[in-house]
Design a protein around this motif. Structure first.
Motif, PDB file in Angstrom:
ATOM      1  N   ASN A 202      -8.180 -35.005  -4.232  1.00  0.00           N
ATOM      2  CA  ASN A 202      -7.539 -35.066  -2.918  1.00  0.00           C
ATOM      3  C   ASN A 202      -8.047 -33.952  -2.014  1.00  0.00           C
ATOM      4  O   ASN A 202      -8.330 -34.169  -0.826  1.00  0.00           O
ATOM      5  CB  ASN A 202      -6.018 -34.963  -3.082  1.00  0.00           C
ATOM      6  CG  ASN A 202      -5.283 -35.169  -1.781  1.00  0.00           C
ATOM      7  OD1 ASN A 202      -5.543 -36.115  -1.043  1.00  0.00           O
ATOM      8  ND2 ASN A 202      -4.343 -34.279  -1.482  1.00  0.00           N
ATOM      9  N   ARG A 203      -8.204 -32.749  -2.577  1.00  0.00           N
ATOM     10  CA  ARG A 203      -8.718 -31.622  -1.796  1.00  0.00           C
ATOM     11  C   ARG A 203     -10.155 -31.891  -1.333  1.00  0.00           C
ATOM     12  O   ARG A 203     -10.519 -31.570  -0.198  1.00  0.00           O
ATOM     13  CB  ARG A 203      -8.700 -30.345  -2.638  1.00  0.00           C
ATOM     14  CG  ARG A 203      -7.329 -29.759  -2.881  1.00  0.00           C
ATOM     15  CD  ARG A 203      -7.514 -28.402  -3.537  1.00  0.00           C
ATOM     16  NE  ARG A 203      -6.259 -27.834  -4.006  1.00  0.00           N
ATOM     17  CZ  ARG A 203      -6.162 -26.667  -4.624  1.00  0.00           C
ATOM     18  NH1 ARG A 203      -7.260 -25.968  -4.858  1.00  0.00           N
ATOM     19  NH2 ARG A 203      -5.004 -26.208  -5.028  1.00  0.00           N
ATOM     20  N   ILE A 204     -10.948 -32.455  -2.213  1.00  0.00           N
ATOM     21  CA  ILE A 204     -12.348 -32.736  -1.877  1.00  0.00           C
ATOM     22  C   ILE A 204     -12.431 -33.746  -0.744  1.00  0.00           C
ATOM     23  O   ILE A 204     -13.210 -33.574   0.199  1.00  0.00           O
ATOM     24  CB  ILE A 204     -13.105 -33.228  -3.129  1.00  0.00           C
ATOM     25  CG1 ILE A 204     -13.351 -32.049  -4.075  1.00  0.00           C
ATOM     26  CG2 ILE A 204     -14.436 -33.902  -2.744  1.00  0.00           C
ATOM     27  CD1 ILE A 204     -13.911 -32.434  -5.427  1.00  0.00           C
ATOM     28  N   ARG A 205     -11.638 -34.810  -0.816  1.00  0.00           N
ATOM     29  CA  ARG A 205     -11.660 -35.799   0.261  1.00  0.00           C
ATOM     30  C   ARG A 205     -11.257 -35.164   1.592  1.00  0.00           C
ATOM     31  O   ARG A 205     -11.904 -35.383   2.620  1.00  0.00           O
ATOM     32  CB  ARG A 205     -10.736 -36.978  -0.067  1.00  0.00           C
ATOM     33  CG  ARG A 205     -10.618 -38.001   1.076  1.00  0.00           C
ATOM     34  CD  ARG A 205      -9.995 -39.280   0.636  1.00  0.00           C
ATOM     35  NE  ARG A 205     -10.869 -40.008  -0.276  1.00  0.00           N
ATOM     36  CZ  ARG A 205     -11.883 -40.767   0.109  1.00  0.00           C
ATOM     37  NH1 ARG A 205     -12.185 -40.881   1.397  1.00  0.00           N
ATOM     38  NH2 ARG A 205     -12.595 -41.416  -0.786  1.00  0.00           N
ATOM     39  N   LYS A 206     -10.217 -34.371   1.573  1.00  0.00           N
ATOM     40  CA  LYS A 206      -9.780 -33.716   2.809  1.00  0.00           C
ATOM     41  C   LYS A 206     -10.850 -32.778   3.346  1.00  0.00           C
ATOM     42  O   LYS A 206     -11.087 -32.713   4.554  1.00  0.00           O
ATOM     43  CB  LYS A 206      -8.472 -32.956   2.568  1.00  0.00           C
ATOM     44  CG  LYS A 206      -7.251 -33.849   2.408  1.00  0.00           C
ATOM     45  CD  LYS A 206      -5.985 -33.030   2.209  1.00  0.00           C
ATOM     46  CE  LYS A 206      -4.757 -33.934   2.115  1.00  0.00           C
ATOM     47  NZ  LYS A 206      -3.515 -33.138   1.891  1.00  0.00           N
ATOM     48  N   ARG A 207     -11.511 -32.051   2.443  1.00  0.00           N
ATOM     49  CA  ARG A 207     -12.555 -31.129   2.873  1.00  0.00           C
ATOM     50  C   ARG A 207     -13.713 -31.891   3.507  1.00  0.00           C
ATOM     51  O   ARG A 207     -14.239 -31.485   4.551  1.00  0.00           O
ATOM     52  CB  ARG A 207     -13.068 -30.298   1.694  1.00  0.00           C
ATOM     53  CG  ARG A 207     -14.314 -29.503   2.049  1.00  0.00           C
ATOM     54  CD  ARG A 207     -14.821 -28.641   0.920  1.00  0.00           C
ATOM     55  NE  ARG A 207     -14.039 -27.417   0.784  1.00  0.00           N
ATOM     56  CZ  ARG A 207     -14.408 -26.381   0.025  1.00  0.00           C
ATOM     57  NH1 ARG A 207     -15.538 -26.428  -0.653  1.00  0.00           N
ATOM     58  NH2 ARG A 207     -13.658 -25.308  -0.049  1.00  0.00           N
ATOM     59  N   VAL A 208     -14.140 -32.988   2.895  1.00  0.00           N
ATOM     60  CA  VAL A 208     -15.267 -33.756   3.424  1.00  0.00           C
ATOM     61  C   VAL A 208     -14.922 -34.349   4.786  1.00  0.00           C
ATOM     62  O   VAL A 208     -15.726 -34.290   5.732  1.00  0.00           O
ATOM     63  CB  VAL A 208     -15.684 -34.864   2.434  1.00  0.00           C
ATOM     64  CG1 VAL A 208     -16.696 -35.798   3.078  1.00  0.00           C
ATOM     65  CG2 VAL A 208     -16.257 -34.237   1.161  1.00  0.00           C
ATOM     66  N   GLU A 209     -13.741 -34.921   4.907  1.00  0.00           N
ATOM     67  CA  GLU A 209     -13.332 -35.489   6.195  1.00  0.00           C
ATOM     68  C   GLU A 209     -13.261 -34.405   7.266  1.00  0.00           C
ATOM     69  O   GLU A 209     -13.619 -34.633   8.426  1.00  0.00           O
ATOM     70  CB  GLU A 209     -11.984 -36.201   6.036  1.00  0.00           C
ATOM     71  CG  GLU A 209     -12.084 -37.475   5.197  1.00  0.00           C
ATOM     72  CD  GLU A 209     -10.734 -38.120   4.917  1.00  0.00           C
ATOM     73  OE1 GLU A 209      -9.695 -37.446   5.159  1.00  0.00           O
ATOM     74  OE2 GLU A 209     -10.702 -39.273   4.447  1.00  0.00           O
ATOM     75  N   ALA A 256     -21.304 -42.560   4.756  1.00  0.00           N
ATOM     76  CA  ALA A 256     -21.758 -41.186   4.544  1.00  0.00           C
ATOM     77  C   ALA A 256     -20.640 -40.329   3.959  1.00  0.00           C
ATOM     78  O   ALA A 256     -20.865 -39.526   3.041  1.00  0.00           O
ATOM     79  CB  ALA A 256     -22.250 -40.597   5.863  1.00  0.00           C
ATOM     80  N   ILE A 257     -19.442 -40.485   4.484  1.00  0.00           N
ATOM     81  CA  ILE A 257     -18.293 -39.718   3.985  1.00  0.00           C
ATOM     82  C   ILE A 257     -17.991 -40.098   2.544  1.00  0.00           C
ATOM     83  O   ILE A 257     -17.789 -39.226   1.687  1.00  0.00           O
ATOM     84  CB  ILE A 257     -17.066 -39.947   4.893  1.00  0.00           C
ATOM     85  CG1 ILE A 257     -17.273 -39.239   6.243  1.00  0.00           C
ATOM     86  CG2 ILE A 257     -15.789 -39.453   4.211  1.00  0.00           C
ATOM     87  CD1 ILE A 257     -16.189 -39.522   7.265  1.00  0.00           C
ATOM     88  N   GLU A 258     -17.940 -41.401   2.260  1.00  0.00           N
ATOM     89  CA  GLU A 258     -17.610 -41.847   0.911  1.00  0.00           C
ATOM     90  C   GLU A 258     -18.646 -41.391  -0.102  1.00  0.00           C
ATOM     91  O   GLU A 258     -18.307 -40.987  -1.222  1.00  0.00           O
ATOM     92  CB  GLU A 258     -17.470 -43.376   0.872  1.00  0.00           C
ATOM     93  CG  GLU A 258     -16.267 -43.920   1.618  1.00  0.00           C
ATOM     94  CD  GLU A 258     -14.947 -43.361   1.108  1.00  0.00           C
ATOM     95  OE1 GLU A 258     -14.814 -43.139  -0.117  1.00  0.00           O
ATOM     96  OE2 GLU A 258     -14.033 -43.141   1.925  1.00  0.00           O
ATOM     97  N   GLN A 259     -19.910 -41.449   0.280  1.00  0.00           N
ATOM     98  CA  GLN A 259     -20.969 -40.992  -0.621  1.00  0.00           C
ATOM     99  C   GLN A 259     -20.844 -39.499  -0.880  1.00  0.00           C
ATOM    100  O   GLN A 259     -21.021 -39.030  -2.009  1.00  0.00           O
ATOM    101  CB  GLN A 259     -22.337 -41.316  -0.017  1.00  0.00           C
ATOM    102  CG  GLN A 259     -23.487 -41.142  -0.996  1.00  0.00           C
ATOM    103  CD  GLN A 259     -24.810 -41.545  -0.394  1.00  0.00           C
ATOM    104  OE1 GLN A 259     -25.657 -40.679  -0.100  1.00  0.00           O
ATOM    105  NE2 GLN A 259     -25.008 -42.847  -0.192  1.00  0.00           N
ATOM    106  N   THR A 260     -20.511 -38.739   0.165  1.00  0.00           N
ATOM    107  CA  THR A 260     -20.335 -37.292   0.015  1.00  0.00           C
ATOM    108  C   THR A 260     -19.154 -36.976  -0.893  1.00  0.00           C
ATOM    109  O   THR A 260     -19.234 -36.087  -1.753  1.00  0.00           O
ATOM    110  CB  THR A 260     -20.142 -36.623   1.389  1.00  0.00           C
ATOM    111  OG1 THR A 260     -21.267 -36.920   2.211  1.00  0.00           O
ATOM    112  CG2 THR A 260     -19.994 -35.117   1.257  1.00  0.00           C
ATOM    113  N   VAL A 261     -18.053 -37.707  -0.726  1.00  0.00           N
ATOM    114  CA  VAL A 261     -16.878 -37.514  -1.584  1.00  0.00           C
ATOM    115  C   VAL A 261     -17.234 -37.797  -3.042  1.00  0.00           C
ATOM    116  O   VAL A 261     -16.907 -37.013  -3.948  1.00  0.00           O
ATOM    117  CB  VAL A 261     -15.721 -38.423  -1.132  1.00  0.00           C
ATOM    118  CG1 VAL A 261     -14.594 -38.417  -2.172  1.00  0.00           C
ATOM    119  CG2 VAL A 261     -15.172 -37.967   0.216  1.00  0.00           C
ATOM    120  N   SER A 262     -17.926 -38.905  -3.268  1.00  0.00           N
ATOM    121  CA  SER A 262     -18.285 -39.298  -4.629  1.00  0.00           C
ATOM    122  C   SER A 262     -19.200 -38.268  -5.284  1.00  0.00           C
ATOM    123  O   SER A 262     -18.980 -37.852  -6.434  1.00  0.00           O
ATOM    124  CB  SER A 262     -18.980 -40.665  -4.604  1.00  0.00           C
ATOM    125  OG  SER A 262     -19.417 -41.033  -5.890  1.00  0.00           O
TER     126      SER A 262
END
Length: 302
Positions: A202-209, A256-262
């Motif tokens: 969850n933290r990673i997704r928030k950071r990437v966004e 791009a966001i989803e790939q970065t999160v993954s």
């Protein structure tokens, strides 16, 4: 044994930077040494979660923004810089606090390492051969020469396969893809931040966004407009490669966001796998007061 060096390690988005500053303020006379490979690069700020001067709490930070994105800084070169920075901090009577999650850079700063030799000509020839023969054939060659390394290194990780073949050719010995039992160069207290996997996701997704919201695309475009040629390491920085692909029209923003999160989640798993193998690390529970836990370990370690 009392320590002379502190280290704060853990996966990306675990809160290492903030904890490092909190510890430095609490113990006084402390300076921070960066051990994040991507924060070494000038102009790569948003995607690396680099703290600006105003967010550093007045604590001196070292080894940030020391190379341009077109430059490579090997672990051997980083090791020399880190040892020098740590030594100078100790000479000033202060406590160096190494903060970062780049696994081999942390080891290069803290441990006695016997770095394997490298030869640019040999490496370039192996890279050329891989272009012709393919990754599978190169991996099969490694398997014939060093089955143990071949088991640890997947065929698709061609850079590590080539590195292992390079070392074998230069030394005539098998490539030690697993580090030997580590030994600190100086007495060290190493603190690790343990974060629940789902919480970290969850933290990673928030950071990437947040990276995209803060202007990662504009940052990458600015670097491209300046004619920056990214080094091999900088070019694959998670987030930057995806932002560049978005700018080129190869990915939509959501892709791009989803790939970065993954990719960031995958990297975080590798980080934890690496750090978990080090029995010297004292783990802190991110669900409790990190500063309080850290200061207690520091008290016990003195």
């Amino acid at each position: 044994m009392s320590f002379s060096v502190l280290a704060v390690v853990g996966p990306t988005a675990s809160g290492k930077s903030d904890l490092g500053i909190s510890i430095a303020k609490a113990i006084g006379n402390a300076e921070i040494v960066n051990a994040d490979a991507m924060q070494l690069y000038q102009g790569m700020d948003i995607g690396t979660a680099k703290l600006g001067e105003e967010s550093r709490g007045g604590i001196p930070h070292h080894l940030i923004d020391i190379v341009t994105p077109d430059q490579e800084l090997t672990a051997v070169e980083y090791s020399k810089l880190a040892h020098e920075a740590i030594g100078q901090i100790l000479e000033r009577g202060n406590t160096p606090i190494l903060v970062g999650g780049s696994m081999f850079y942390v080891a290069a700063a803290l441990d006695e390492l016997d770095f394997a030799p490298t030869d640019e000509v040999v490496r370039e020839r192996l890279e050329a051969e891989s272009e012709v023969l393919g990754a599978l054939a190169m991996h099969e060659r490694l398997e014939s020469l060093d089955p143990q390394s071949a088991k640890r290194i997947p065929a698709q990780n061609i850079r590590r396969v080539i590195r292992a073949l390079e070392v074998i050719e230069l030394t005539g010995e098998k490539h030690k893809s697993a580090l030997p039992e580590p030994v600190y160069l100086r007495p060290t207290l190493q603190l690790g931040i343990d974060v629940d996997r789902e919480v970290l996701k969850n933290r990673i997704r928030k950071r990437v966004e947040k990276m995209w919201a803060l202007g990662l695309l504009e940052e990458v475009q600015r670097l491209l407009d300046l004619g920056v040629t990214f080094s091999r390491t900088a070019a694959v920085a998670i987030g930057y490669a995806q932002a560049r692909s978005q700018l080129l029209g190869e990915l939509s923003q959501q892709e791009a966001i989803e790939q970065t999160v993954s990719l960031t989640n995958r990297y975080a798993r590798r980080q934890m796998s690496w750090f978990r193998r080090d029995s010297r690390i004292h783990w802190l529970d991110s669900e409790s007061n990190l500063e309080h836990q850290a200061l207690e370990q520091i008290r016990l370690g003195r």
